[in-house]
Motif scaffolding. Structure first.
Motif, PDB file in Angstrom:
ATOM      1  N   THR A 152     -47.057 -33.660 -41.656  1.00 45.52           N
ATOM      2  CA  THR A 152     -46.978 -35.084 -41.970  1.00 45.52           C
ATOM      3  C   THR A 152     -45.863 -35.663 -41.104  1.00 45.52           C
ATOM      4  O   THR A 152     -45.195 -34.926 -40.378  1.00 45.52           O
ATOM      5  N   PRO A 153     -45.610 -36.975 -41.183  1.00 48.87           N
ATOM      6  CA  PRO A 153     -44.536 -37.540 -40.352  1.00 48.87           C
ATOM      7  C   PRO A 153     -43.171 -36.913 -40.581  1.00 48.87           C
ATOM      8  O   PRO A 153     -42.331 -36.913 -39.677  1.00 48.87           O
ATOM      9  N   SER A 154     -42.944 -36.329 -41.768  1.00 48.53           N
ATOM     10  CA  SER A 154     -41.605 -35.810 -42.047  1.00 48.53           C
ATOM     11  C   SER A 154     -41.523 -34.292 -42.155  1.00 48.53           C
ATOM     12  O   SER A 154     -40.418 -33.736 -42.186  1.00 48.53           O
ATOM     13  N   GLN A 155     -42.668 -33.600 -42.215  1.00 49.85           N
ATOM     14  CA  GLN A 155     -42.589 -32.171 -42.533  1.00 49.85           C
ATOM     15  C   GLN A 155     -43.806 -31.389 -42.042  1.00 49.85           C
ATOM     16  O   GLN A 155     -44.896 -31.930 -41.882  1.00 49.85           O
ATOM     17  N   TYR A 156     -43.589 -30.096 -41.797  1.00 51.72           N
ATOM     18  CA  TYR A 156     -44.662 -29.122 -41.639  1.00 51.72           C
ATOM     19  C   TYR A 156     -44.958 -28.544 -43.015  1.00 51.72           C
ATOM     20  O   TYR A 156     -44.043 -28.388 -43.846  1.00 51.72           O
ATOM     21  N   LEU A 157     -46.223 -28.219 -43.264  1.00 51.37           N
ATOM     22  CA  LEU A 157     -46.640 -27.782 -44.592  1.00 51.37           C
ATOM     23  C   LEU A 157     -47.121 -26.333 -44.564  1.00 51.37           C
ATOM     24  O   LEU A 157     -47.980 -25.972 -43.757  1.00 51.37           O
ATOM     25  N   GLU A 158     -46.576 -25.520 -45.444  1.00 51.37           N
ATOM     26  CA  GLU A 158     -46.924 -24.107 -45.511  1.00 51.37           C
ATOM     27  C   GLU A 158     -47.082 -23.684 -46.962  1.00 51.37           C
ATOM     28  O   GLU A 158     -46.588 -24.359 -47.876  1.00 51.37           O
TER      29      GLU A 158
ATOM     30  N   SER B 174     -41.774 -27.489 -45.203  1.00 58.68           N
ATOM     31  CA  SER B 174     -41.896 -27.459 -46.661  1.00 58.68           C
ATOM     32  C   SER B 174     -42.828 -26.332 -47.078  1.00 58.68           C
ATOM     33  O   SER B 174     -43.999 -26.318 -46.710  1.00 58.68           O
ATOM     34  N   TYR B 175     -42.297 -25.387 -47.833  1.00 58.69           N
ATOM     35  CA  TYR B 175     -43.081 -24.275 -48.361  1.00 58.69           C
ATOM     36  C   TYR B 175     -43.479 -24.562 -49.802  1.00 58.69           C
ATOM     37  O   TYR B 175     -42.614 -24.733 -50.668  1.00 58.69           O
ATOM     38  N   VAL B 176     -44.774 -24.621 -50.053  1.00 60.98           N
ATOM     39  CA  VAL B 176     -45.275 -24.658 -51.427  1.00 60.98           C
ATOM     40  C   VAL B 176     -45.342 -23.217 -51.904  1.00 60.98           C
ATOM     41  O   VAL B 176     -46.024 -22.382 -51.301  1.00 60.98           O
ATOM     42  N   VAL B 177     -44.610 -22.925 -52.970  1.00 62.61           N
ATOM     43  CA  VAL B 177     -44.504 -21.557 -53.487  1.00 62.61           C
ATOM     44  C   VAL B 177     -45.320 -21.451 -54.769  1.00 62.61           C
ATOM     45  O   VAL B 177     -45.151 -22.257 -55.691  1.00 62.61           O
TER      46      VAL B 177
END
Length: 456
Positions: free
Chosen positions: A362-368, A404-407
Motif C-alpha cells: 500500500t502507499p505506506s507499507q509492504y504486507l506479509e 507490516s506482518y499479520v501474525v
C-alpha cells in the motif's frame, strides 16, 4: 488470474479442499521444459549398449526392445545382472537432478497446502526439488518402511521406485505389471475414496487398469471420480474407460491443467474471504474498511498468476505445517481478512514483482503474513525480521516503507494501539536481531483484526 479455461477443473476444488484429490503422475508431467524428462523409449535407447554388454550380444539385436523387455532379458542372467542394470538405468539421465518445471512447482504448492495426495510412476526427483525450493521436504516413498518412518516430511508415493535408490526401480515387465502390494493398495484406495487425476500417463499398467475396470463395474457413478489429463485421450485409456470417456477426459497438457487448478482454488479461496469480510461489515461498521480492502485485493490480484498468490499467502507458514491446510482453513483466511483491513485503511494496494520478488504493498507499507501456531510473539519477531531481510535481498522491497506482518496463531500480548496506523509492535524491538532489516517492521494480530479490536 482469470476464470479456469480447462473444462471440468473447477469441479475439483471441493475435492481438493476436502483432502480427497489424488494426483497420479506419469512421465508426461516431466516432459515440459525446463525439465525435458525422457520417455521410456529414450531411456531404453540410452541402455541398449549396456544391455548388449551384459547379454553378450549385439546392440542391433535389441533394437526393438522396450525398456521393460531389455530389463526382463537382463533379469534372466540373475540378480546381480539386474541389480547392475538398475544402477545404470538410474543414471541414464539426470533423474535425481531434474530441473522442476511449472507442473512440478504447482504440484509442490498443492502438496504443501494439503490439497492433493500424490502418486507417481516417475523415477525423477523434480517434485522433491520443487518442494525444497519452497522450504518443504518431500519424501519419495518407495516402501512401507519408509512410509512408517515419516516425520514432518510430505510423502510422494513412487510406485516404480526412485532414482536416488536405484535398487527400488521397478523396471522389468513383471515388476511393472505386478508392483508391491502397498502400491496396489494406494491406487485402489485413491480410486474408491476420492477423485483421482491421471496426468502425463500415456500407458496403463495392469495394476491401474484392473481396479478402474472393477470399480466401474461395481459402482456406476464412479466415472465422475476419475480424470485423465491429456491433449488427446491415449488409446490405452479408451480401452479401460470404454464408453465413459466423455466426463473423464480433460483435454489439456499437464501444465495447462495444473495452472487452471491453481487458479480455480485461488478464486474459490478469495471468494470465501470476500464473503466473510462483507458479512462482517454488514453486522459491524468497523469492518467496512475490511470489505473495501478485500474488493481492492480481488481487483489487483485478478491478473496475477495463481501460483504467485498461493506462494505469497502461504510462504510465511512454518515448515512443520507442510501438508496441512492454511489458505483454505480459517487461519489463512483470517490472515487475509486482516491484510484486507490494512488495505482498506490505507486506501489502495498494488501487486508488484514476479517469483521471489512478488509482494503486495500500500502507499505506506509492504504486507506479509506469518504463522507459527502456538509460538510466542517474542519468538516470532526475530523470525519475521530475518524473513524481511531475505525479502530485501530477493528484491521484493524497493524502498524503506514499513513492513507490516499479520501474525496468525501467536500467543502473548501485542502492543496496545489507538489506531491501526499506530500498530507498532516492533518500535521497542531491536530490529538488528539476527537480521539487517532496512525498514521498520510492525506486527498485527490477525485475531485482533477480525474481532474488531483494532478499530480506532
Amino acid at each position: 488470474m482469470s476464470d479456469s479455461t480447462v473444462s471440468g477443473v473447477a469441479g475439483l476444488v471441493d475435492q481438493a479442499k476436502a483432502g480427497r484429490l489424488v494426483l497420479y503422475l506419469g512421465a508426461g508431467v516431466s516432459r515440459a521444459s525446463p525439465s525435458n524428462g525422457p520417455m521410456g523409449p529414450e531411456v531404453a535407447n540410452r541402455l541398449r549398449h549396456e544391455a548388449a554388454g551384459l547379454l553378450n550380444c549385439r546392440r542391433e539385436d535389441l533394437e526393438d526392445d522396450t525398456l521393460e523387455e531389455l530389463a526382463s532379458k537382463v533379469a534372466s542372467l540373475g540378480v546381480e545382472a539386474l541389480s547392475r542394470f538398475r544402477s545404470l538405468a538410474s543414471t541414464a539421465f539426470d533423474f535425481a537432478g531434474l530441473e522442476p518445471n511449472y507442473g512440478h512447482r504447482a504440484i509442490a504448492l498443492l502438496m504443501r497446502e494439503g490439497l492433493a495426495k500424490v502418486i507417481s510412476v516417475n523415477w525423477d526427483c523434480a517434485v522433491e526439488r520443487a518442494g525444497t525450493q519452497i522450504g518443504m521436504t518431500v519424501a519419495g516413498i518407495t516402501s512401507v518402511l519408509q512410509a512408517q518412518s515419516l516425520k514432518s516430511e510430505v510423502p510422494l508415493f513412487k510406485v516404480h521406485g526412485c532414482a536416488r535408490a536405484p535398487q527400488s526401480l521397478k523396471i522389468t515387465r513383471e515388476e511393472v505389471d505386478e508392483p508391491q502390494t502397498w502400491a496396489v493398495a494406494k491406487v485402489q484406495s485413491a480410486l474408491t475414496s476420492g477423485t483421482i487425476v491421471f496426468a502425463g500417463l500415456a500407458t496403463v499398467g495392469d495394476y491401474v487398469s484392473d481396479p478402474i475396470q472393477k470399480t466401474l463395474e461395481e459402482w456406476s457413478g464412479y466415472a465422475g471420480a476419475l480424470r485423465i489429463v491429456a491433449p488427446a485421450l491415449p488409446p490405452s485409456w479408451e480401452t479401460v474407460l470404454g464408453r465413459r470417456t466423455d466426463g473423464s477426459h480433460v483435454a489439456a497438457s499437464s501444465d495447462e491443467f495444473f495452472d487452471d487448478l491453481l487458479r480455480a482454488i485461488m478464486l474459490d479461496c478469495l471468494a470465501h474471504v470476500a464473503a466473510r469480510a462483507h458479512n462482517l461489515a454488514d453486522l459491524d461498521a468497523w469492518a467496512t474498511p475490511m470489505a473495501t480492502g478485500v474488493d481492492s485485493l480481488r481487483t489487483v490480484l485478478q491478473p496475477i498468476p495463481a501460483h504467485l498468490i498461493l506462494a505469497w499467502w502461504r510462504d510465511g507458514v512454518v515448515d512443520t505445517q507442510a501438508g496441512r491446510p492454511f489458505i483454505t482453513d480459517l487461519a489463512g483466511q483470517s490472515a487475509l481478512m486482516a491484510i484486507a483491513l490494512l488495505v482498506g485503511i490505507d486506501g489502495t494496494v498494488e501487486a508488484v514483482g514476479r517469483g521471489r520478488r512478488f509482494c503486495l504493498r500500500t502507499p505506506s507499507q509492504y504486507l506479509e503474513i506469518i504463522s507459527r501456531p502456538g509460538g510466542h510473539l517474542t519468538e516470532i519477531m526475530p523470525v519475521a525480521l530475518d524473513r524481511a531481510d531475505r525479502r530485501w535481498d530477493d528484491g521484493a522491497y524497493e524502498d524503506a516503507r514499513t513492513i507490516s506482518y499479520v501474525v496468525i496463531g501467536a500467543v502473548g500480548s501485542f502492543p496496545a494501539c489507538d489506531a491501526v496506523a499506530d500498530i507498532a509492535g516492533a518500535d521497542d524491538v531491536d530490529n538488528d536481531i539476527g537480521a539487517d532489516v532496512r525498514s521498520l517492521v510492525r506486527f498485527v494480530s490477525a485475531e485482533d483484526a477480525v474481532q474488531g479490536r483494532l478499530a480506532g
